[in-house]
Design a protein around this motif. Sequence first.
Motif, PDB file in Angstrom:
ATOM      1  N   ALA A   1       8.452  19.147 -20.433  1.00 14.26           N
ATOM      2  CA  ALA A   1       7.032  19.103 -20.068  1.00 14.26           C
ATOM      3  C   ALA A   1       6.774  18.227 -18.851  1.00 14.26           C
ATOM      4  O   ALA A   1       5.923  18.539 -18.013  1.00 14.26           O
ATOM      5  CB  ALA A   1       6.207  18.610 -21.260  1.00 14.26           C
ATOM      6  N   ILE A   2       7.500  17.102 -18.743  1.00 14.05           N
ATOM      7  CA  ILE A   2       7.214  16.166 -17.652  1.00 14.05           C
ATOM      8  C   ILE A   2       8.037  16.435 -16.395  1.00 14.05           C
ATOM      9  O   ILE A   2       7.749  15.866 -15.338  1.00 14.05           O
ATOM     10  CB  ILE A   2       7.423  14.698 -18.104  1.00 14.05           C
ATOM     11  N   LYS A   3       9.064  17.275 -16.496  1.00 14.47           N
ATOM     12  CA  LYS A   3       9.942  17.530 -15.345  1.00 14.47           C
ATOM     13  C   LYS A   3       9.195  17.868 -14.057  1.00 14.47           C
ATOM     14  O   LYS A   3       9.519  17.331 -12.982  1.00 14.47           O
ATOM     15  CB  LYS A   3      10.918  18.659 -15.667  1.00 14.47           C
ATOM     16  N   PRO A   4       8.190  18.774 -14.100  1.00 15.26           N
ATOM     17  CA  PRO A   4       7.553  19.170 -12.836  1.00 15.26           C
ATOM     18  C   PRO A   4       6.858  18.036 -12.087  1.00 15.26           C
ATOM     19  O   PRO A   4       6.677  18.136 -10.875  1.00 15.26           O
ATOM     20  CB  PRO A   4       6.540  20.234 -13.286  1.00 15.26           C
ATOM     21  N   ALA A   5       6.474  16.980 -12.801  1.00 16.29           N
ATOM     22  CA  ALA A   5       5.682  15.923 -12.159  1.00 16.29           C
ATOM     23  C   ALA A   5       6.384  14.565 -12.161  1.00 16.29           C
ATOM     24  O   ALA A   5       5.749  13.541 -11.896  1.00 16.29           O
ATOM     25  CB  ALA A   5       4.321  15.809 -12.844  1.00 16.29           C
ATOM     26  N   THR A   6       7.679  14.552 -12.453  1.00 15.67           N
ATOM     27  CA  THR A   6       8.440  13.305 -12.376  1.00 15.67           C
ATOM     28  C   THR A   6       9.601  13.490 -11.401  1.00 15.67           C
ATOM     29  O   THR A   6      10.037  14.608 -11.132  1.00 15.67           O
ATOM     30  CB  THR A   6       8.998  12.883 -13.750  1.00 15.67           C
ATOM     31  N   THR A   7      10.082  12.381 -10.897  1.00 17.14           N
ATOM     32  CA  THR A   7      11.213  12.413  -9.972  1.00 17.14           C
ATOM     33  C   THR A   7      12.525  12.415 -10.747  1.00 17.14           C
ATOM     34  O   THR A   7      12.707  11.603 -11.664  1.00 17.14           O
ATOM     35  CB  THR A   7      11.181  11.182  -9.048  1.00 17.14           C
ATOM     36  N   ARG A   8      13.413  13.325 -10.401  1.00 18.39           N
ATOM     37  CA  ARG A   8      14.772  13.314 -10.969  1.00 18.39           C
ATOM     38  C   ARG A   8      15.547  12.253 -10.198  1.00 18.39           C
ATOM     39  O   ARG A   8      16.175  12.518  -9.169  1.00 18.39           O
ATOM     40  CB  ARG A   8      15.416  14.686 -10.842  1.00 18.39           C
ATOM     41  N   THR A   9      15.495  11.033 -10.694  1.00 18.43           N
ATOM     42  CA  THR A   9      16.064   9.914  -9.951  1.00 18.43           C
ATOM     43  C   THR A   9      17.593  10.004  -9.941  1.00 18.43           C
ATOM     44  O   THR A   9      18.206  10.458 -10.907  1.00 18.43           O
ATOM     45  CB  THR A   9      15.631   8.575 -10.571  1.00 18.43           C
ATOM     46  N   PRO A  10      18.214   9.560  -8.863  1.00 19.64           N
ATOM     47  CA  PRO A  10      19.669   9.695  -8.754  1.00 19.64           C
ATOM     48  C   PRO A  10      20.425   8.708  -9.637  1.00 19.64           C
ATOM     49  O   PRO A  10      19.917   7.642 -10.001  1.00 19.64           O
ATOM     50  CB  PRO A  10      19.933   9.410  -7.275  1.00 19.64           C
ATOM     51  N   VAL A  11      21.646   9.079  -9.974  1.00 24.00           N
ATOM     52  CA  VAL A  11      22.624   8.154 -10.546  1.00 24.00           C
ATOM     53  C   VAL A  11      23.671   7.919  -9.465  1.00 24.00           C
ATOM     54  O   VAL A  11      24.285   8.880  -8.981  1.00 24.00           O
ATOM     55  CB  VAL A  11      23.284   8.722 -11.810  1.00 24.00           C
ATOM     56  N   VAL A  12      23.859   6.674  -9.059  1.00 23.52           N
ATOM     57  CA  VAL A  12      24.778   6.373  -7.959  1.00 23.52           C
ATOM     58  C   VAL A  12      25.869   5.421  -8.422  1.00 23.52           C
ATOM     59  O   VAL A  12      25.651   4.572  -9.287  1.00 23.52           O
ATOM     60  CB  VAL A  12      24.022   5.755  -6.753  1.00 23.52           C
ATOM     61  N   LYS A  13      27.018   5.572  -7.846  1.00 23.22           N
ATOM     62  CA  LYS A  13      28.122   4.645  -8.133  1.00 23.22           C
ATOM     63  C   LYS A  13      27.829   3.318  -7.448  1.00 23.22           C
ATOM     64  O   LYS A  13      27.538   3.271  -6.252  1.00 23.22           O
ATOM     65  CB  LYS A  13      29.443   5.210  -7.620  1.00 23.22           C
ATOM     66  N   ALA A  14      27.891   2.239  -8.190  1.00 25.12           N
ATOM     67  CA  ALA A  14      27.704   0.902  -7.631  1.00 25.12           C
ATOM     68  C   ALA A  14      29.064   0.431  -7.117  1.00 25.12           C
ATOM     69  O   ALA A  14      29.809  -0.274  -7.813  1.00 25.12           O
ATOM     70  CB  ALA A  14      27.154  -0.045  -8.686  1.00 25.12           C
ATOM     71  N   ALA A  15      29.380   0.813  -5.883  1.00 32.70           N
ATOM     72  CA  ALA A  15      30.735   0.628  -5.370  1.00 32.70           C
ATOM     73  C   ALA A  15      31.141  -0.845  -5.303  1.00 32.70           C
ATOM     74  O   ALA A  15      32.215  -1.232  -5.784  1.00 32.70           O
ATOM     75  CB  ALA A  15      30.858   1.282  -3.996  1.00 32.70           C
ATOM     76  N   ARG A  16      30.297  -1.659  -4.697  1.00 33.96           N
ATOM     77  CA  ARG A  16      30.659  -3.078  -4.536  1.00 33.96           C
ATOM     78  C   ARG A  16      30.619  -3.826  -5.871  1.00 33.96           C
ATOM     79  O   ARG A  16      31.500  -4.641  -6.166  1.00 33.96           O
ATOM     80  CB  ARG A  16      29.746  -3.750  -3.526  1.00 33.96           C
ATOM     81  N   LEU A  17      29.586  -3.569  -6.675  1.00 30.07           N
ATOM     82  CA  LEU A  17      29.520  -4.221  -7.980  1.00 30.07           C
ATOM     83  C   LEU A  17      30.705  -3.824  -8.842  1.00 30.07           C
ATOM     84  O   LEU A  17      31.274  -4.658  -9.557  1.00 30.07           O
ATOM     85  CB  LEU A  17      28.210  -3.860  -8.683  1.00 30.07           C
ATOM     86  N   SER A  18      31.094  -2.548  -8.787  1.00 30.55           N
ATOM     87  CA  SER A  18      32.259  -2.096  -9.549  1.00 30.55           C
ATOM     88  C   SER A  18      33.508  -2.852  -9.125  1.00 30.55           C
ATOM     89  O   SER A  18      34.318  -3.284  -9.956  1.00 30.55           O
ATOM     90  CB  SER A  18      32.477  -0.589  -9.348  1.00 30.55           C
ATOM     91  N   LEU A  19      33.653  -3.031  -7.805  1.00 30.78           N
ATOM     92  CA  LEU A  19      34.807  -3.753  -7.273  1.00 30.78           C
ATOM     93  C   LEU A  19      34.802  -5.206  -7.719  1.00 30.78           C
ATOM     94  O   LEU A  19      35.818  -5.747  -8.179  1.00 30.78           O
ATOM     95  CB  LEU A  19      34.800  -3.666  -5.743  1.00 30.78           C
ATOM     96  N   HIS A  20      33.642  -5.855  -7.604  1.00 31.29           N
ATOM     97  CA  HIS A  20      33.544  -7.280  -7.943  1.00 31.29           C
ATOM     98  C   HIS A  20      33.687  -7.528  -9.443  1.00 31.29           C
ATOM     99  O   HIS A  20      34.232  -8.557  -9.859  1.00 31.29           O
ATOM    100  CB  HIS A  20      32.210  -7.840  -7.458  1.00 31.29           C
ATOM    101  N   LEU A  21      33.191  -6.596 -10.268  1.00 34.77           N
ATOM    102  CA  LEU A  21      33.222  -6.797 -11.715  1.00 34.77           C
ATOM    103  C   LEU A  21      34.472  -6.219 -12.370  1.00 34.77           C
ATOM    104  O   LEU A  21      34.781  -6.548 -13.513  1.00 34.77           O
ATOM    105  CB  LEU A  21      31.981  -6.164 -12.358  1.00 34.77           C
ATOM    106  N   GLY A  22      35.152  -5.339 -11.657  1.00 27.63           N
ATOM    107  CA  GLY A  22      36.333  -4.718 -12.224  1.00 27.63           C
ATOM    108  C   GLY A  22      36.024  -3.667 -13.270  1.00 27.63           C
ATOM    109  O   GLY A  22      36.827  -3.425 -14.173  1.00 27.63           O
ATOM    110  N   ILE A  23      34.831  -3.027 -13.158  1.00 26.16           N
ATOM    111  CA  ILE A  23      34.472  -1.937 -14.066  1.00 26.16           C
ATOM    112  C   ILE A  23      33.940  -0.769 -13.235  1.00 26.16           C
ATOM    113  O   ILE A  23      33.652  -0.914 -12.046  1.00 26.16           O
ATOM    114  CB  ILE A  23      33.412  -2.370 -15.104  1.00 26.16           C
ATOM    115  N   ASP A  24      33.795   0.371 -13.883  1.00 24.38           N
ATOM    116  CA  ASP A  24      33.287   1.570 -13.213  1.00 24.38           C
ATOM    117  C   ASP A  24      31.801   1.687 -13.522  1.00 24.38           C
ATOM    118  O   ASP A  24      31.415   2.188 -14.586  1.00 24.38           O
ATOM    119  CB  ASP A  24      34.063   2.790 -13.723  1.00 24.38           C
ATOM    120  N   LEU A  25      30.954   1.220 -12.608  1.00 31.77           N
ATOM    121  CA  LEU A  25      29.527   1.058 -12.881  1.00 31.77           C
ATOM    122  C   LEU A  25      28.689   2.065 -12.103  1.00 31.77           C
ATOM    123  O   LEU A  25      28.864   2.235 -10.891  1.00 31.77           O
ATOM    124  CB  LEU A  25      29.086  -0.364 -12.517  1.00 31.77           C
ATOM    125  N   TYR A  26      27.742   2.695 -12.811  1.00 32.97           N
ATOM    126  CA  TYR A  26      26.824   3.662 -12.215  1.00 32.97           C
ATOM    127  C   TYR A  26      25.387   3.229 -12.516  1.00 32.97           C
ATOM    128  O   TYR A  26      25.083   2.786 -13.627  1.00 32.97           O
ATOM    129  CB  TYR A  26      27.085   5.072 -12.761  1.00 32.97           C
TER     130      TYR A  26
END
Length: 404
Positions: free
Chosen positions: A14-39
């Motif tokens: 119901a809400i899809k037409p009027a909401t933003t499909r926000t992206p999921v992005v890889k947090a490249a630097r945070l993943s590197l600094h924390l040693g985990i695969d973070l999105y």
Amino acid sequence: MELTPDLIRSTYDAIKPATTRTPVVKAARLSLHLGIDLYLKLENLQHTNAFKARGALAKLLTLSEAERAAGVIACSAGNHAQGVAYHATRLGIPSTIVMPEGTPFNKVKRTEEFGAEVVLHGRGFDESVQFTLDMARDKGMTFIHPFDDPVVAAGQGSVALEMLEQEPDLDTIVVPIGGGGLIAGMAMAAKSVKPEIEIVGAQAESFDAVRARFYQVPTEFGAMTLAEGIAVKEPAEANLAIISRYVDRVDSASEAEIEDAIFDILSDEKLVCEGAAGAGLAVIKKHRDRFKGKKVGLVICGGNIDSRLLSTLILRGLMRDGRIARLTFEIDDTPGQLSNISRIIGDAGANVIEVIHQRMMQSVSLKRAELDVVIEARDKEHVQAILAKLSDAGFAVRLDADPV
């Protein structure tokens, strides 16, 4: 009505037409600094820059024509207020928002700009909500609760459905918790799609009501928190029941840890987030060993942080990293001292950005002066190298640890 996976799915449609499909992005630097695969799920890019717009729209779409004509009312200090105001105005529904006294002017202004009438009352959400309910009853308006409503929670649960469409192999999702609507909706939605997925809640230590109930331990509420969007003393009982069934763990973070996390997200990923999202990353950092080897999703639930607060936070973060430092000198009150200090600092590859030179307001002897020099350096090691060069040149200098 109660929250169910089917309700979450139908609400999502119901809400899809009027909401933003926000992206999921890889947090490249945070993943590197924390040693985990973070999105990161960027709900700070949602309408009104927070996930709350989803639940607000979900509720508004269920109103009858008579209820729309009578208008809606909500109680909120920020994101829920703006979500209700934005979508109500877009749908032609009159809206009133009750905000606690002392709400920052920029939040009041932004809510009014979206078309709502703002009424200030009470010192916080818990004091303002009864006033809001009385006003709704007296004026015949529909009250839209920020988290204690299955339709609102269903709208928030759409975040998880979207995340798993975008990154279906996530092992864990970390979700900030205030009143529990977001994590209740997301946990139920995620487990209905992927039963083995781990859901971890994140709270501020000073407002850890859900964590206290989850583990049956006492809590002591603080007066203030940087994560003001999740500063809730009384989470919804319906949400607590869902959390106890679907959430695997609830952790909390201190104010210092939340502040560091907001700075890390800004510094490493160039993303502005508010304190609630900072609590999520702070929990990940604090318990990083638990996330090793997993693909972890974190909801950046909002980006509505006060600009003045953000400015101070950035300066404090730069000082902690050693990229801004204040050096305090006791020097002979003779010509050429400042010139020599500046030359040594410049030759060392740093930049002088502020100088405070006092003769009257100090405790040193009459023929000496105290000098504060704020410098921009590469890191803490660079600052220590500069201190060594200044000491070798005969200057009495110390590193001031106080914020700029």
